[in-house]
Design a protein around this motif. Structure first.
Motif, PDB file in Angstrom:
ATOM      1  N   PRO A  63      -7.658  -3.641  32.282  1.00  0.00           N
ATOM      2  CA  PRO A  63      -6.672  -2.593  32.009  1.00  0.00           C
ATOM      3  C   PRO A  63      -7.292  -1.201  32.122  1.00  0.00           C
ATOM      4  O   PRO A  63      -8.487  -1.024  31.900  1.00  0.00           O
ATOM      5  N   VAL A  64      -6.465  -0.251  32.466  1.00  0.00           N
ATOM      6  CA  VAL A  64      -6.904   1.140  32.549  1.00  0.00           C
ATOM      7  C   VAL A  64      -7.172   1.623  31.124  1.00  0.00           C
ATOM      8  O   VAL A  64      -6.385   1.361  30.215  1.00  0.00           O
ATOM      9  N   PRO A  65      -8.297   2.313  30.895  1.00  0.00           N
ATOM     10  CA  PRO A  65      -8.559   2.811  29.537  1.00  0.00           C
ATOM     11  C   PRO A  65      -7.471   3.783  29.095  1.00  0.00           C
ATOM     12  O   PRO A  65      -6.872   4.469  29.928  1.00  0.00           O
ATOM     13  N   PRO A  66      -7.211   3.863  27.788  1.00  0.00           N
ATOM     14  CA  PRO A  66      -6.132   4.739  27.315  1.00  0.00           C
ATOM     15  C   PRO A  66      -6.389   6.216  27.598  1.00  0.00           C
ATOM     16  O   PRO A  66      -5.458   6.979  27.761  1.00  0.00           O
ATOM     17  N   ALA A  67      -7.661   6.617  27.671  1.00  0.00           N
ATOM     18  CA  ALA A  67      -7.954   8.028  27.916  1.00  0.00           C
ATOM     19  C   ALA A  67      -9.340   8.160  28.525  1.00  0.00           C
ATOM     20  O   ALA A  67     -10.208   7.322  28.313  1.00  0.00           O
ATOM     21  N   LYS A  68      -9.516   9.223  29.283  1.00  0.00           N
ATOM     22  CA  LYS A  68     -10.821   9.569  29.813  1.00  0.00           C
ATOM     23  C   LYS A  68     -11.175  10.937  29.265  1.00  0.00           C
ATOM     24  O   LYS A  68     -10.345  11.838  29.262  1.00  0.00           O
ATOM     25  N   LYS A  69     -12.412  11.078  28.792  1.00  0.00           N
ATOM     26  CA  LYS A  69     -12.848  12.361  28.262  1.00  0.00           C
ATOM     27  C   LYS A  69     -13.974  12.886  29.134  1.00  0.00           C
ATOM     28  O   LYS A  69     -14.896  12.151  29.466  1.00  0.00           O
ATOM     29  N   PHE A  70     -13.875  14.123  29.489  1.00  0.00           N
ATOM     30  CA  PHE A  70     -14.888  14.786  30.291  1.00  0.00           C
ATOM     31  C   PHE A  70     -15.330  16.040  29.557  1.00  0.00           C
ATOM     32  O   PHE A  70     -14.549  16.667  28.857  1.00  0.00           O
TER      33      PHE A  70
END
Length: 100
Positions: A63-70
């Protein structure tokens, strides 16, 4: 290169069908990786069309992660950025020297 997150492509491969000059090679890959000589995964995925053409593939998906943080750091100019990176490299180098 997302190998550390997702694994090797041959580990994600569930089924592959490859058409060769001799016919169709098909392999269902629902077992753990083994070390018993050449594997069709390596032949099919590593041949880049030399031994046949992959016509069908089934892969495991995640599954696609719920959020990406950069994160980012903005410098006033290029020289300030270079200076910061040099200082970080110097500190890391000193720390490694200290730990030896």
């Amino acid at each position: 290169m997302k190998k550390n997150t997702y694994g090797n492509i041959e580990d994600l491969l569930v089924h592959v069908k490859m058409v060769t000059p001799k016919g169709v090679m098909e392999r269902h890959c629902q077992v753990p990786r083994i070390s018993a000589g050449p594997d069709i995964h390596h032949i099919a995925l590593g041949s880049e069309g030399n031994f046949g053409v992959v016509t069908e593939v089934t892969l495991k998906i995640r599954p696609v992660p719920p959020a990406k943080k950069f994160g980012s750091i903005v410098f006033a100019d290029f020289a300030s950025g270079v200076s910061c990176l040099r200082e970080i490299a110097r500190q890391v180098s000193n720390r490694h020297t200290f730990l030896r």
